[in-house]
Design a protein around this motif. Structure first.
Motif, PDB file in Angstrom:
ATOM      1  N   GLY A 189     -24.727  -0.506  27.676  1.00  0.00           N
ATOM      2  CA  GLY A 189     -24.007   0.096  28.893  1.00  0.00           C
ATOM      3  C   GLY A 189     -22.587   0.607  28.545  1.00  0.00           C
ATOM      4  O   GLY A 189     -22.203   1.703  29.136  1.00  0.00           O
ATOM      5  N   LEU A 225     -25.691   2.341  33.896  1.00  0.00           N
ATOM      6  CA  LEU A 225     -26.285   1.360  34.842  1.00  0.00           C
ATOM      7  C   LEU A 225     -27.629   0.792  34.526  1.00  0.00           C
ATOM      8  O   LEU A 225     -27.813  -0.519  34.872  1.00  0.00           O
ATOM      9  N   TYR A 272     -27.259  -2.075  32.225  1.00  0.00           N
ATOM     10  CA  TYR A 272     -26.589  -3.021  32.602  1.00  0.00           C
ATOM     11  C   TYR A 272     -27.549  -3.851  33.609  1.00  0.00           C
ATOM     12  O   TYR A 272     -27.832  -5.242  33.608  1.00  0.00           O
ATOM     13  N   GLN A 273     -28.366  -3.031  34.044  1.00  0.00           N
ATOM     14  CA  GLN A 273     -29.697  -3.604  34.960  1.00  0.00           C
ATOM     15  C   GLN A 273     -30.413  -4.369  34.094  1.00  0.00           C
ATOM     16  O   GLN A 273     -30.960  -5.482  34.200  1.00  0.00           O
ATOM     17  N   GLN A 280     -22.967  -7.843  35.832  1.00  0.00           N
ATOM     18  CA  GLN A 280     -22.981  -7.422  37.119  1.00  0.00           C
ATOM     19  C   GLN A 280     -21.744  -6.910  37.606  1.00  0.00           C
ATOM     20  O   GLN A 280     -21.897  -5.853  38.221  1.00  0.00           O
ATOM     21  N   ALA A 307     -21.954  -3.428  36.479  1.00  0.00           N
ATOM     22  CA  ALA A 307     -22.844  -2.614  37.229  1.00  0.00           C
ATOM     23  C   ALA A 307     -22.553  -2.122  38.558  1.00  0.00           C
ATOM     24  O   ALA A 307     -22.694  -0.934  39.024  1.00  0.00           O
ATOM     25  N   ARG A 313     -22.237   1.518  39.984  1.00  0.00           N
ATOM     26  CA  ARG A 313     -22.698   2.055  41.267  1.00  0.00           C
ATOM     27  C   ARG A 313     -21.847   2.782  42.311  1.00  0.00           C
ATOM     28  O   ARG A 313     -22.079   3.930  42.842  1.00  0.00           O
TER      29      ARG A 313
END
Length: 163
Positions: free
Chosen positions: A88, A101, A104-105, A118, A121, A125
């Motif tokens: 990421g 993203l 990261y997810q 987190q 991310a 977002r």
């Protein structure tokens, strides 16, 4: 009885050869990784990256030597939460925020309590949710490449010569 004993030795030796081969190959990779770690500790990241056989460490060394795309390629081959976090980060350096993203997810799917993943991310977002037309959003877009700049210069020269 002798033929049975000979046969069992043959089967035994056939089973040992692949194990010995694997151990020798593993030893060679271990030696390579030891050398690469030594170069990495000296700050010789690009050289270390060429030697690392472990994709996570190869990616880290490539990232540290500002080779973002190659680092991303290495991190994709690893399958752990930290490598997806680093993937990421490499995508962010390249300007691919949606892919960042996703990485990261994927990191959070492997390790839900990974605070760094987190945090990153959440930031991405927010960036993706903001209106792209707002002033100052140009920084969120990837920088133009040298090829884009040359093409733009050629277009200007072509239009100037037509006049």
């Amino acid at each position: 009885m002798t033929s049975l004993l000979t046969h069992s030795k043959y089967v035994y030796s056939k089973r040992i050869l692949p194990i010995v081969f694997l151990l020798l190959c593993h030893s060679a990779h271990s030696d390579d990784n030891l050398l690469a770690h030594s170069l990495y500790k000296e700050g010789r990241f690009a050289e270390a990256a060429e030697i690392f056989t472990d994709p996570a460490w190869k990616g880290i060394a490539l990232y540290r030597s500002a080779q973002w795309w190659r680092a991303a390629q290495a991190f994709v081959r690893a399958d752990d939460a930290a490598s997806f976090l680093n993937l990421g980060n490499a995508y962010v350096k390249l300007g691919y925020y949606a892919l960042a993203l996703e990485a990261y997810q994927a990191s959070l799917a492997r390790q839900p309590d990974f605070d760094d993943a987190q945090f990153n991310a959440d930031i991405i977002r927010q960036l993706l949710a903001s209106d792209q037309d707002e002033p100052g959003q140009a920084a969120l877009k990837p920088e133009s490449t040298e090829i884009d700049r040359i093409e733009a210069d050629n277009d200007k020269d072509a239009s100037a010569s037509e006049d």
